[in-house]
Design an enzyme around this catalytic site. Structure first.
Site, short mmCIF file in Angstrom:
data_model
loop_
_atom_site.label_atom_id
_atom_site.label_comp_id
_atom_site.label_asym_id
_atom_site.label_seq_id
_atom_site.Cartn_x
_atom_site.Cartn_y
_atom_site.Cartn_z
N ASN A 194 4.22 -4.91 -3.03
CA ASN A 194 3.82 -4.92 -1.70
C ASN A 194 4.93 -4.52 -0.94
O ASN A 194 5.99 -4.15 -1.59
CB ASN A 194 3.39 -6.18 -1.30
CG ASN A 194 4.18 -7.40 -1.46
OD1 ASN A 194 5.31 -7.41 -0.88
ND2 ASN A 194 4.00 -8.39 -2.40
N ARG A 195 5.00 -4.33 0.16
CA ARG A 195 6.09 -3.52 1.09
C ARG A 195 6.96 -4.63 1.68
O ARG A 195 7.77 -4.18 2.49
CB ARG A 195 5.22 -3.07 2.26
CG ARG A 195 4.38 -1.83 1.78
CD ARG A 195 3.60 -1.14 3.02
NE ARG A 195 4.68 -0.59 3.87
CZ ARG A 195 4.57 -0.19 5.33
NH1 ARG A 195 3.34 -0.43 5.57
NH2 ARG A 195 5.41 0.47 5.76
#
Length: 407
Positions: A209-210
């Site tokens: 994920n970011r």
């Protein structure tokens, strides 16, 4: 642009003051360096003048018509003394005015931040601790020193924090005042997760994920500055460790779960700020899955990862406060707060910090804004600011609940 006075006292850590000065000027502040005579044995006045663009003097007899010993303190928006030696802390606590720096401290009505640096024995001496307590009682911020290598082979508490940490915390005080770094977490053990987990598909690829880990790292940095004993379980966080924080690096959700359950034992506050992957590949290939090869998968079966926050809630000790994070976007089923309140009820944690991550406005950014939801139905908005400032706002909201939850 703010006016900052950078006081520098006579310790070997004075060389770091040049780096702190550069950080302040690059942030757009006008900085006047006021060293003690002893500080100039370590760093020359020419260095401070060149980096600040302002004259440097140490005594009240230079440039008398300017009345510098009064004017410098009166016109400052913030005073930061780094390093603050045991001698400087003693003179400040007793109200001495025997050089330009201590005279400036007596005339400053703005927030004052002392950043101690000295040998461990000097820091732990009852006289120094009494002086620190006196300065804090009067409203000054006295940061706890970092732990690490000191002069020569010695190591322990007394090391000057890194300039980047000092600059970030000074910015919080400049924006929100000294109460943002009050010592309300002294004696508390805090465990924080940060970053984003990565679930390997093969040695090259992963599901992730970011999350950059910046907000969790800021929570750790501010908690340490507020006196806490802090452990940061960092999932793929490519940032230097904050001072006063022990870092436990992890990669996957399972590794994060193991570390958090182990570290949470005996903690007063557990904060799950990390973005944990909900799923992982059912199997991880030992070699790279090459496109067009016989081993190329037509699909990637996924299995659900453990719910770390929920498990921490079910296993929490009496009096332990569990804080969750929710990165939410609105959709046809409801807005951000609707989804966040449902998550708070589902997870059964004490507090949920809500991020609106619509349009990528949080991940990797320097600023943030959150809403702190509590199990009693309250909602406190922490306005947009640096992630350190937001961390201070979160702790200001959470700490009273910690006191209320203590057995």
């Amino acid at each position: 642009m703010s006016s900052i006075v950078l006081g520098v006292s006579g310790g070997v850590a004075a060389y770091k003051a040049a780096l702190l000065l550069r950080a302040f000027t690059e942030a757009g502040h006008d900085v006047r360096v006021v060293p003690t005579p002893g500080a100039l044995h370590f760093v020359g006045a020419a260095t401070f003048e060149a980096l600040s663009g302002n004259p440097v003097t140490t005594d009240v007899w230079s440039d008398v018509p300017e009345v510098a010993h009064v004017r410098i303190g009166q016109e400052a928006d913030l005073v930061v003394v780094a390093p603050a030696t045991a001698d400087l802390l003693a003179r400040a606590a007793t109200g001495r005015a025997d050089d330009l720096l201590t005279a400036t401290l007596l005339t400053a009505s703005c927030p004052v931040v002392f950043v101690p640096a000295m040998h461990t024995e000097m820091w732990l001496h009852p006289a120094t601790q009494d002086n620190v307590a006196t300065l804090r009682r009067r409203g000054a911020v006295v940061l706890p020193p970092a732990v690490g290598r000191l002069t020569g082979p010695d190591s322990g508490p007394g090391r000057l924090p890194e300039p980047a940490d000092i600059a970030a915390l000074a910015a919080v005080v400049l924006e929100h005042g000294p109460d943002a770094l009050t010592q309300d977490l002294t004696g508390r053990r805090v465990v924080i997760s940060a970053g984003g987990t990565r679930e390997p598909l093969d040695p090259v690829r992963y599901l992730g994920n970011r999350s950059s880990g910046k907000q969790g790292r800021s929570l750790a940095r501010v908690a340490a500055a507020r006196g806490a004993d802090v452990v940061l379980v960092a999932a793929n966080v490519e940032l230097p460790a904050p001072f006063g924080v022990r870092v436990v690096p992890v990669g996957t959700a399972e590794e994060l779960r193991t570390a958090m359950l182990a570290e949470a034992a005996g903690a007063d506050v557990v904060v799950m700020a990390a973005a944990v992957a909900d799923f992982r590949p059912a199997a991880s290939a030992p070699t790279k899955l090459k496109k067009g090869s016989a081993g190329e998968p037509t699909s990637v079966p996924l299995v659900r990862n453990p719910d770390v926050l929920a498990e921490l809630v079910t296993k929490r000790a009496p009096g332990q406060l569990v804080v969750g994070f929710a990165a939410e976007t609105g959709d046809d089923a409801g807005d951000v707060l609707t989804h966040a309140r449902a998550k708070l009820a589902r997870k059964n944690c004490d507090v949920l910090v809500v991020n609106d991550v619509s349009a990528g406005q949080v991940f990797g950014r320097a600023e943030n804004a959150v809403i702190v939801l509590a199990a009693d139905g309250s909602a406190v908005e922490v306005p947009r600011g640096s992630k350190d400032a937001v961390a201070a706002g979160i702790w200001t909201t959470v700490v009273p609940r910690l006191a209320a939850s203590s057995p």
